[in-house]
Each structure stands twice: as C-alpha cells, then as structure tokens.
Design a protein around this motif. Structure first.
Motif, short mmCIF file in Angstrom:
data_model
loop_
_atom_site.label_atom_id
_atom_site.label_comp_id
_atom_site.label_asym_id
_atom_site.label_seq_id
_atom_site.Cartn_x
_atom_site.Cartn_y
_atom_site.Cartn_z
N ARG A 1 0.11 -0.98 5.05
CA ARG A 1 -0.24 -0.19 3.87
C ARG A 1 0.92 0.75 3.59
O ARG A 1 1.21 1.65 4.38
CB ARG A 1 -1.53 0.60 4.11
N PHE A 2 1.62 0.55 2.47
CA PHE A 2 2.77 1.38 2.14
C PHE A 2 2.30 2.72 1.59
O PHE A 2 1.52 2.80 0.65
CB PHE A 2 3.66 0.67 1.13
N ARG B 1 0.74 -2.10 -2.75
CA ARG B 1 1.06 -1.36 -1.52
C ARG B 1 0.55 -2.05 -0.26
O ARG B 1 0.66 -1.49 0.82
CB ARG B 1 0.50 0.06 -1.62
N TRP B 2 -0.01 -3.24 -0.37
CA TRP B 2 -0.51 -3.97 0.79
C TRP B 2 0.41 -5.14 1.11
O TRP B 2 0.88 -5.86 0.22
CB TRP B 2 -1.92 -4.48 0.54
N PHE C 1 5.30 2.96 5.84
CA PHE C 1 4.03 2.24 5.80
C PHE C 1 3.30 2.48 7.12
O PHE C 1 3.87 2.94 8.11
CB PHE C 1 4.25 0.74 5.56
N ARG D 1 2.41 -10.20 -0.27
CA ARG D 1 2.55 -8.81 -0.71
C ARG D 1 1.90 -8.63 -2.08
O ARG D 1 2.11 -9.42 -2.99
CB ARG D 1 4.03 -8.44 -0.78
N VAL E 1 5.81 -2.30 -6.93
CA VAL E 1 4.48 -2.82 -7.24
C VAL E 1 4.64 -4.06 -8.10
O VAL E 1 5.25 -4.01 -9.17
CB VAL E 1 3.62 -1.77 -7.97
N THR F 1 4.79 5.25 0.95
CA THR F 1 5.85 5.46 -0.03
C THR F 1 6.57 4.13 -0.19
O THR F 1 6.14 3.09 0.33
CB THR F 1 6.83 6.55 0.43
N ASP F 2 7.72 4.16 -0.88
CA ASP F 2 8.49 2.93 -1.02
C ASP F 2 9.01 2.42 0.32
O ASP F 2 9.27 1.23 0.48
CB ASP F 2 9.68 3.16 -1.97
#
Length: 334
Positions: free
Chosen positions: A186-187, A155-156, A193, A152, A118, A189-190
């Motif tokens: 859209r993530f 999470r987008w 997506f 980026r 993030v 998790t790490d």
C-alpha cells in the motif's frame, strides 16, 4: 459513398501518421513508430512493420514525437518535454510551451515515457522453465519452473511468486521442493509503502521440511520506470519451522527484502535480483538468506533465455543449510 469512404480513410491515415513518432537517420532514412526508450546507446522504436527495432544512437540525426517524454541529461538533470521537434543534424528541440530548448543528441543519456503514479490496472510477469538432462556415470534429470508477477492499481500493488524444483540421480529423487509467496503493498506516498506478506516453503528431501512466514513493515521504492525498478522493504516476521524429525521452531525476526531489475542494451538484456536476509530476535538461528540473481536475454517481445543463480542458506542450532543452484532455461513474459 465512394468519395466519403476515401475521405474517411485519408483522415484516418493522416491521424495515425500525426501521432506516430519519427526518427531521421544520418544516412537519410526516415522511420516511424513509437519511441519506447533510449538507454545504453540504443533507441528502441516499436513499429507495426518490423516489430521492435533497436537503433544505434550515433546513427540518429534527429527525431520527432508529439507525446510527453522524460529526457535525462546526466544522472540528476532531466525534464519532461511536452513534445520533441526535429532540429539540425545531431540536435532535437524540447518543446515545453513558450520556451522550447534545442539540445545536442550527444548530451542525452536516457529517454523514456514518464510513468504516472495512479493509473489503470497494469499486470506484468514472467514464467521460466529449465530442464537439465545429464547422462554419465550418474544420470541426472533436473526440472525447474518458476513464476513472478505484479499487478498495480492506484496505490495498491500485488506481488506473487513461486518455484518448483525436482531432481533425480539414477532414478532416485534427490531434490523435491516448492515455495510460494504473496505480498501486498500500500503506497503512502510516491516512494514509501507498507507491505504485508506471507510465504510457504515445502521440502520433501531436506531436514527442514516446512517453513511458514508472515511479516509486515515499511518499504521504499527507489525507482520504477521503463528501464526497471528497485525497492527495499524492512519487515518484522513470524516464522514457523518444522523439521523432518518432528522438531519445531517458532520465532520472530527482522529482515530486509530487495527487488531489483534493470534493462540494458536497448531493453534486450535484463538484470534481476530478488532476495531476503534476516536474523531472529531470540537467537534460535544466526541468520537466513534466500536470494537469486540472473540475466534474461530477450529473443522476441515475449520470449527470453534465462540464466539464474540461487542461494538458500540457514544457520542455526539445529543444523545448517547451504544450497546454491544454477539454472539456464526458457521464459515467457508479459
């Protein structure tokens, strides 16, 4: 007032120096700047006096940095060092709190800045232009412009790309097409997506004149760091084809998309490949392939020479398309 000004300038200089990374070479030279990455035998040091300098790793005696860096020894072994401290020739100290560790420089395969998941808005991209003029029995003029960009935030992730190509032979237009695509990730998790995308292609010469595709599905980000990125997405798509004779086709398909890039030789050369391979669910076509692969050689921090090969192939009941193009041109990146 004069003494205060001198003191202020001295403190600023001391503060700046304290945050600079330092590299000692085996010949006794000392260089300061910011360590960007080490890979492929080259340590990339960004300086305010000489720009970006690739250093031969075999010439480095030791180094120092107060920033957190990811140190990789081998393909799987790596750790985050809170700081790097100078050691004896050919060694460096990884400072991690109470247990610093001295390692051989020869055992280190990569050094890079850890990339947080993030972060504030980041925007990268490149634009490439290629021109080809041939004067022979058939005079040929070929123009190609393409762009690709990513933004980026948290999470987008926004992905946009486009390309325009036009070619003339003896003043007769033989190629005239363009395409554009937008995808939103859209993530979850790490690594995982979910992607939604839309694509439009227009061709004023070929029989397949218009293609519209919308799709959605899961994806996986294998890596995304200072040296490049690689991701795959598996999509369910709805496609609409319009042919030059007025015939139409609409169908659903499954496809796999990939997006890959990797920097080499101290980030002076970049390999890249993007594409998609798909198969309709109702057998209106056998398969479709839209892919590109190429190299970028960086001339400066923002300019590059580009070489690219593109493949566009469709096999179906209403005819086949099989086109391969090679381009060489100039690009800018950010």
């Amino acid at each position: 007032m004069l003494s205060r000004s001198i003191l202020y300038l001295a403190l600023c200089a001391t503060s700046t120096a304290s945050f600079a990374d330092t590299v000692w070479l085996k010949n006794g030279d000392r260089l300061t700047g910011t360590i960007r990455v080490f890979d492929g035998g080259k340590l990339v040091l960004e300086t305010d006096y000489g720009g970006t300098i690739p250093l031969d790793w075999k010439k480095v005696a030791t180094l120092e940095s107060e920033r957190e860096l990811l140190i990789k020894q081998g393909d799987f072994e790596g750790e985050r060092a809170k700081a790097l401290k100078p050691a004896g020739p050919g060694k460096v100290i990884l400072a991690n709190g109470e247990e610093p560790k001295t390692v051989e420089l020869a055992s280190i395969d990569q050094i890079m800045k850890p990339k947080p998941f993030v972060e504030d808005l980041t925007w990268t991209g490149n634009v490439g232009v290629s021109l080809d003029y041939k004067r022979a029995e058939k005079d040929t003029d070929d123009y190609d412009i393409d762009f690709k960009t990513k933004a980026r935030h948290g999470r987008w992730r926004h992905n946009a790309s486009g390309e325009y190509n036009r070619e003339f032979q003896n003043d007769v237009k033989t190629t005239d097409n363009w395409e554009t695509e937008y995808a939103l990730d859209r993530f979850i998790t790490d690594k995982f997506f979910w992607q939604g995308r839309g694509e439009y292609k227009r061709d004023k010469i070929e029989d397949l004149s218009r293609q519209r595709t919308v799709g959605t599905g899961p994806g996986y980000q294998f890596w995304d760091d200072e040296l490049g990125a690689f991701s795959l997405a598996s999509l369910v798509n709805r496609s609409d084809y319009l042919f030059d004779d007025g015939e139409k086709e609409s169908f659903y398909s499954l496809s796999v998309k990939w997006d890959y890039n990797r920097y080499l030789i101290g980030k002076t050369v970049e390999m890249f490949s993007t594409g998609e391979v798909g198969r309709p669910l109702d057998n209106t076509a056998d398969y479709s392939l839209d892919a590109e692969v190429g190299l970028r050689y960086k001339l400066t921090d923002w300019a590059s020479l580009n070489m690219k090969a593109e493949k566009d192939q469709v096999s179906g009941a209403d005819g086949d398309i099989d086109e391969t193009r090679y381009t060489v041109g100039f690009g800018v990146g950010w």
